[in-house]
Design an enzyme around this catalytic site. Sequence first.
Site, PDB file in Angstrom:
ATOM      1  N   THR A   1      42.896  32.207  38.037  1.00  0.00           N
ATOM      2  CA  THR A   1      44.087  32.541  37.844  1.00  0.00           C
ATOM      3  C   THR A   1      45.045  31.359  36.917  1.00  0.00           C
ATOM      4  O   THR A   1      44.790  30.386  37.046  1.00  0.00           O
ATOM      5  CB  THR A   1      44.835  32.629  39.186  1.00  0.00           C
ATOM      6  OG1 THR A   1      46.226  32.904  39.101  1.00  0.00           O
ATOM      7  CG2 THR A   1      44.633  31.407  40.298  1.00  0.00           C
ATOM      8  N   ASP A   2      45.958  32.003  36.348  1.00  0.00           N
ATOM      9  CA  ASP A   2      47.237  31.314  35.786  1.00  0.00           C
ATOM     10  C   ASP A   2      47.684  30.266  36.569  1.00  0.00           C
ATOM     11  O   ASP A   2      48.512  29.428  36.207  1.00  0.00           O
ATOM     12  CB  ASP A   2      47.864  32.013  34.887  1.00  0.00           C
ATOM     13  CG  ASP A   2      48.845  32.927  35.998  1.00  0.00           C
ATOM     14  OD1 ASP A   2      47.991  33.928  36.368  1.00  0.00           O
ATOM     15  OD2 ASP A   2      49.786  32.942  35.970  1.00  0.00           O
TER      16      ASP A   2
ATOM     17  N   TRP B   1      48.509  38.254  35.999  1.00  0.00           N
ATOM     18  CA  TRP B   1      49.440  39.348  36.054  1.00  0.00           C
ATOM     19  C   TRP B   1      48.555  40.807  36.103  1.00  0.00           C
ATOM     20  O   TRP B   1      48.772  41.680  35.438  1.00  0.00           O
ATOM     21  CB  TRP B   1      50.498  39.557  34.789  1.00  0.00           C
ATOM     22  CG  TRP B   1      51.549  38.602  34.746  1.00  0.00           C
ATOM     23  CD1 TRP B   1      51.584  37.420  35.302  1.00  0.00           C
ATOM     24  CD2 TRP B   1      52.527  38.590  34.009  1.00  0.00           C
ATOM     25  NE1 TRP B   1      52.885  36.762  35.055  1.00  0.00           N
ATOM     26  CE2 TRP B   1      53.422  37.511  34.323  1.00  0.00           C
ATOM     27  CE3 TRP B   1      53.360  39.792  33.345  1.00  0.00           C
ATOM     28  CZ2 TRP B   1      54.608  37.358  33.890  1.00  0.00           C
ATOM     29  CZ3 TRP B   1      54.499  39.496  32.691  1.00  0.00           C
ATOM     30  CH2 TRP B   1      55.280  38.429  32.815  1.00  0.00           C
TER      31      TRP B   1
ATOM     32  N   ASP C   1      31.108  38.084  54.400  1.00  0.00           N
ATOM     33  CA  ASP C   1      32.249  37.088  54.301  1.00  0.00           C
ATOM     34  C   ASP C   1      31.786  35.947  53.587  1.00  0.00           C
ATOM     35  O   ASP C   1      30.823  35.092  53.837  1.00  0.00           O
ATOM     36  CB  ASP C   1      32.435  36.958  55.701  1.00  0.00           C
ATOM     37  CG  ASP C   1      33.859  36.154  55.812  1.00  0.00           C
ATOM     38  OD1 ASP C   1      34.062  35.250  54.758  1.00  0.00           O
ATOM     39  OD2 ASP C   1      34.482  36.387  56.912  1.00  0.00           O
ATOM     40  N   ILE C   2      32.416  35.626  52.585  1.00  0.00           N
ATOM     41  CA  ILE C   2      32.159  34.457  51.622  1.00  0.00           C
ATOM     42  C   ILE C   2      32.367  33.107  52.317  1.00  0.00           C
ATOM     43  O   ILE C   2      31.772  32.061  51.885  1.00  0.00           O
ATOM     44  CB  ILE C   2      32.778  34.582  50.232  1.00  0.00           C
ATOM     45  CG1 ILE C   2      34.476  34.402  50.436  1.00  0.00           C
ATOM     46  CG2 ILE C   2      32.542  35.677  49.473  1.00  0.00           C
ATOM     47  CD1 ILE C   2      34.968  34.068  48.893  1.00  0.00           C
TER      48      ILE C   2
ATOM     49  N   TYR D   1      48.468  29.242  46.920  1.00  0.00           N
ATOM     50  CA  TYR D   1      47.619  29.797  46.324  1.00  0.00           C
ATOM     51  C   TYR D   1      46.834  29.151  45.227  1.00  0.00           C
ATOM     52  O   TYR D   1      45.692  29.150  44.851  1.00  0.00           O
ATOM     53  CB  TYR D   1      48.243  31.106  45.975  1.00  0.00           C
ATOM     54  CG  TYR D   1      47.459  32.163  44.910  1.00  0.00           C
ATOM     55  CD1 TYR D   1      46.383  33.055  45.628  1.00  0.00           C
ATOM     56  CD2 TYR D   1      47.642  32.322  43.759  1.00  0.00           C
ATOM     57  CE1 TYR D   1      45.454  33.656  44.816  1.00  0.00           C
ATOM     58  CE2 TYR D   1      47.083  32.920  43.149  1.00  0.00           C
ATOM     59  CZ  TYR D   1      45.785  33.960  43.477  1.00  0.00           C
ATOM     60  OH  TYR D   1      44.832  34.538  42.662  1.00  0.00           O
TER      61      TYR D   1
HETATM   62  N1  LIG Z   1      46.045  40.343  41.608  1.00  0.00           N
HETATM   63  C1  LIG Z   1      46.627  39.438  40.624  1.00  0.00           C
HETATM   64  O1  LIG Z   1      47.706  39.602  39.923  1.00  0.00           O
HETATM   65  C2  LIG Z   1      45.569  38.277  40.225  1.00  0.00           C
HETATM   66  C3  LIG Z   1      46.136  37.428  39.150  1.00  0.00           C
HETATM   67  C4  LIG Z   1      45.354  36.305  38.765  1.00  0.00           C
HETATM   68  C5  LIG Z   1      44.276  36.255  39.074  1.00  0.00           C
HETATM   69  N2  LIG Z   1      43.842  36.988  40.140  1.00  0.00           N
HETATM   70  C6  LIG Z   1      42.489  36.792  40.610  1.00  0.00           C
HETATM   71  O2  LIG Z   1      41.477  37.794  40.204  1.00  0.00           O
HETATM   72  C7  LIG Z   1      40.465  38.178  41.249  1.00  0.00           C
HETATM   73  C8  LIG Z   1      40.530  39.738  41.547  1.00  0.00           C
HETATM   74  O3  LIG Z   1      41.869  39.911  42.264  1.00  0.00           O
HETATM   75  P1  LIG Z   1      42.267  41.441  42.879  1.00  0.00           P
HETATM   76  O4  LIG Z   1      43.806  41.444  42.526  1.00  0.00           O
HETATM   77  O5  LIG Z   1      41.189  42.313  42.457  1.00  0.00           O
HETATM   78  O6  LIG Z   1      42.006  40.885  44.539  1.00  0.00           O
HETATM   79  P2  LIG Z   1      42.155  41.865  45.809  1.00  0.00           P
HETATM   80  O7  LIG Z   1      42.446  43.254  45.438  1.00  0.00           O
HETATM   81  O8  LIG Z   1      42.757  41.218  46.642  1.00  0.00           O
HETATM   82  O9  LIG Z   1      40.619  42.073  46.108  1.00  0.00           O
HETATM   83  C9  LIG Z   1      39.739  40.773  46.674  1.00  0.00           C
HETATM   84  C10 LIG Z   1      38.749  41.580  47.757  1.00  0.00           C
HETATM   85  O10 LIG Z   1      38.010  40.494  48.399  1.00  0.00           O
HETATM   86  C11 LIG Z   1      38.068  40.743  49.766  1.00  0.00           C
HETATM   87  N3  LIG Z   1      38.088  39.412  50.570  1.00  0.00           N
HETATM   88  C12 LIG Z   1      38.949  38.729  51.125  1.00  0.00           C
HETATM   89  N4  LIG Z   1      38.379  37.713  51.906  1.00  0.00           N
HETATM   90  C13 LIG Z   1      37.214  37.801  51.684  1.00  0.00           C
HETATM   91  C14 LIG Z   1      36.027  37.267  52.229  1.00  0.00           C
HETATM   92  N5  LIG Z   1      36.245  36.172  53.018  1.00  0.00           N
HETATM   93  N6  LIG Z   1      34.643  37.509  52.137  1.00  0.00           N
HETATM   94  C15 LIG Z   1      34.501  38.552  51.388  1.00  0.00           C
HETATM   95  N7  LIG Z   1      35.371  39.002  50.745  1.00  0.00           N
HETATM   96  C16 LIG Z   1      36.637  39.228  50.839  1.00  0.00           C
HETATM   97  C17 LIG Z   1      39.464  41.400  49.925  1.00  0.00           C
HETATM   98  O11 LIG Z   1      39.424  42.017  51.104  1.00  0.00           O
HETATM   99  P3  LIG Z   1      40.700  42.284  51.942  1.00  0.00           P
HETATM  100  O12 LIG Z   1      41.657  42.907  50.946  1.00  0.00           O
HETATM  101  O13 LIG Z   1      40.575  43.196  53.064  1.00  0.00           O
HETATM  102  O14 LIG Z   1      41.337  40.956  52.344  1.00  0.00           O
HETATM  103  C18 LIG Z   1      39.469  42.342  48.745  1.00  0.00           C
HETATM  104  O15 LIG Z   1      38.709  43.393  48.887  1.00  0.00           O
HETATM  105  C19 LIG Z   1      40.846  37.171  42.353  1.00  0.00           C
HETATM  106  O16 LIG Z   1      40.158  35.988  42.141  1.00  0.00           O
HETATM  107  C20 LIG Z   1      42.247  36.865  42.140  1.00  0.00           C
HETATM  108  O17 LIG Z   1      42.579  35.422  42.521  1.00  0.00           O
HETATM  109  C21 LIG Z   1      44.511  38.122  40.576  1.00  0.00           C
END
Ligand SMILES: NC(=O)c1ccc[n+]([C@@H]2O[C@H](COP(=O)([O-])OP(=O)(O)OC[C@H]3O[C@@H](n4cnc5c(N)ncnc54)[C@H](OP(=O)(O)O)[C@@H]3O)[C@@H](O)[C@H]2O)c1
Length: 297
Positions: free
Chosen positions: A99-100, A148, A34-35, A123
């Site tokens: 993120t954007d 996105w 856990d981070i 967020y």
């Molecule tokens: N998805 C988008 O559209 C989007 C857009 C722009 C930027 N981003 C950024 O891109 C990055 C990757 O996004 P993603 O969509 O791949 O995210 P994701 O699928 O939600 O994956 C995030 C991972 O981190 C885990 N996590 C959550 N809390 C944690 C904790 N306290 N300690 C350790 N691990 C933890 C999550 O576990 P659980 O799922 O079990 O919580 C999940 O496995 C993120 O930084 C996000 O902010 C995403």
Amino acid sequence: MIWLIGNKGMLGTEVETLLKNRGMEYVATDLEADITDMERLREFAADRPISWIVNCSAYTAVDRAEEEPEKAFRINADGPRNIADLAKAKNAKLIHISTDYVFDGLKEGDYAEADPPNPVSVYGMSKHRGEINIAEIYHRYFIIRTAWLYGKHGPNFVATMLRLFAERKEVRVVGDQFGSPTYAPDLAAAVLAIILSGSDSFGIYHFSNEGRISWFDFAREIYRIAMEKGLVTREVALVEITTKDYLTKASRPKNACLSKEKIRSTFNIPVRTWQEALDEYLEMGSWKWGQIFKLDI
Ligand SMILES: NC(=O)c1ccc[n+]([C@@H]2O[C@H](COP(=O)([O-])OP(=O)(O)OC[C@H]3O[C@@H](n4cnc5c(N)ncnc54)[C@H](OP(=O)(O)O)[C@@H]3O)[C@@H](O)[C@H]2O)c1
């Protein structure tokens, strides 16, 4: 050794695939380290020769964050601070994904890295605070803002559209928010390119696929390609609506277009168009479509 954090998420899974395929030395964790728990992070890192940390973990529930800001800030702001502390202690380089949503979306053209953030959602604020926390602690970081994001390993807009095309006769999609989609494997490749570059050009970078569209344009193209590939076999009416017709708890930036000039010129990273990436994602046979229809998005 690379420490990949968040390897079970949509992006983290793709990064791990690349690390594995290239035979790179890495360890990967998700919720089991856990981070927000500094002691746990220290314990995990203690006997490992970590030279890179790639943080793909985050709290990504944009609307839910409006109701649980403490949790969003704990994971998106305190977590990156812990990771930066640890990177500093290990003298490791850090790649962190942002993120954007750090922007308000009011700018007319593409957002450059130097444009001032002004998040309009919890967020976005939590992710912006995470960026600040890292920069205050340690200078050997690459923060990559993306937008996105979609891929094979998590809920996303493309998967949602495919599910809706299978369920409904009419699908309503917002046409007055603009951005550039990002295919997760392309972003994962950019992460790897930064590691392999050996460059010390630390700082903030933007990455998405190339091209500016609205969510409605995106949906239309998903439908067209999905029909072409036989993923959708029925007529669905796509109706363009506006943001005010589709109220969500969190505000979203009207313009999410990110300039890729800096990342392209610094690391020589190719950026393909969103159409090319989408076509690859929708290619039948490369993975199981059944999986995504089960996702509750
Ligand atoms: N998805 C988008 O559209 C989007 C857009 C722009 C930027 N981003 C950024 O891109 C990055 C990757 O996004 P993603 O969509 O791949 O995210 P994701 O699928 O939600 O994956 C995030 C991972 O981190 C885990 N996590 C959550 N809390 C944690 C904790 N306290 N300690 C350790 N691990 C933890 C999550 O576990 P659980 O799922 O079990 O919580 C999940 O496995 C993120 O930084 C996000 O902010 C995403």
